[in-house]
Write an enzyme that holds these catalytic residues in place. Sequence first.
Site, PDB file in Angstrom:
ATOM      1  CB  THR A  13    -106.587   7.961  15.494  1.00 31.57           C
ATOM      2  OG1 THR A  13    -105.543   7.094  15.023  1.00 31.57           O
ATOM      3  CG2 THR A  13    -106.177   9.404  15.261  1.00 31.57           C
ATOM      4  N   GLY A  14    -107.344   9.740  18.148  1.00 29.26           N
ATOM      5  CA  GLY A  14    -108.213  10.773  18.693  1.00 29.26           C
ATOM      6  C   GLY A  14    -107.934  11.014  20.155  1.00 29.26           C
ATOM      7  CB  SER A  15    -109.074  13.691  22.435  1.00 28.02           C
ATOM      8  OG  SER A  15    -110.478  13.506  22.273  1.00 28.02           O
ATOM      9  CB  THR A  16    -111.604   9.132  23.658  1.00 27.73           C
ATOM     10  OG1 THR A  16    -112.436  10.293  23.597  1.00 27.73           O
ATOM     11  CG2 THR A  16    -112.074   8.247  24.811  1.00 27.73           C
TER      12      THR A  16
ATOM     13  CG  ASP B 138    -110.557   4.143  17.271  1.00 27.24           C
ATOM     14  OD1 ASP B 138    -110.250   5.218  17.826  1.00 27.24           O
ATOM     15  OD2 ASP B 138    -110.417   3.946  16.047  1.00 27.24           O
ATOM     16  N   GLY B 139    -112.028   5.424  19.810  1.00 27.25           N
ATOM     17  CA  GLY B 139    -113.088   6.354  20.140  1.00 27.25           C
ATOM     18  C   GLY B 139    -114.112   6.423  19.027  1.00 27.25           C
ATOM     19  CB  ALA B 140    -117.251   6.578  18.294  1.00 27.27           C
TER      20      ALA B 140
ATOM     21  CE  LYS C 293    -113.308   4.768  14.711  1.00 30.96           C
ATOM     22  NZ  LYS C 293    -112.746   5.771  15.641  1.00 30.96           N
TER      23      LYS C 293
ATOM     24  CD  GLU D 103    -110.012   6.172  13.466  1.00 25.81           C
ATOM     25  OE1 GLU D 103    -109.564   6.841  14.420  1.00 25.81           O
ATOM     26  OE2 GLU D 103    -111.034   6.517  12.836  1.00 25.81           O
TER      27      GLU D 103
END
Length: 260
Positions: free
Chosen positions: A33-36, A89-91, A102, A111
Amino acid sequence: MTGELSPIDKAKFVAAKRAAEFVEDGMRVGLGTGSTAAWLVRCLGEMVREDGLKIRGVPTSTRTADLARDVGIEVISLDEAKWLDLTIDGADEFDSNLSLIKGGGGALLQEKIVATASDQMIVIADAAKEVEHLGSFPLPVEVIPFGWQTTQALIEETMVSMDVMGRQTSLRMNGDRAFVTDEGNHILDLHLGRIGNPRQMAMVLNQIPGVVENGLFIDICDQVVIGYGDGRVEVRDINAGTVSEGRVDFVEDDNLFKDI
């Protein structure tokens, strides 16, 4: 078009594009989840549509689930998948040990569950997310709504004995109301400045009544894919002790950018 993207967005895109290469036909993949992570989902969707890639995705939030379905990825639950081949996933931050903070997007509980139910976790990030010491980014802690102010007071009291620079905490808001996670909980953001012992911090926080989970991911990430605004990509493997570099070329008419 890519020419309209900021350097940070370009960095996120190339990291996601490179990480998508780790996904193979038939895999069960945790989708962050998130922009990246959203760039990653778009890249995988393109591979499903254009290359016939067959995967099943386990999203870590309703936002990611909606996006995955929109781009053509088959979505299943973690209970259906049982176990995952890979989670990407992003961080919000990562250090040299690939310890992470995160939860900036509010999905840290799902996550962490998804990441730990995977054979491997790959983090995708722009270079600005790398830090010498975790803690500049506020540490999210998911708490149940009942007695959250008591939980907050207990956390602040506990921080007195921890190796941190600050002890301010705040309830995350969504407009004029408390932010609510997918599980119906609240998030306290801990403004610590620097976390001297992330492993100890993670264990101590989860012992406090009312705390559901914290945003420190310790010994979970296996690789980090770091993107740069000029198209360079660096892949670090903490288990193999290797670092590789490459480049991702931009395609100006890429369908991924049609809604940019």
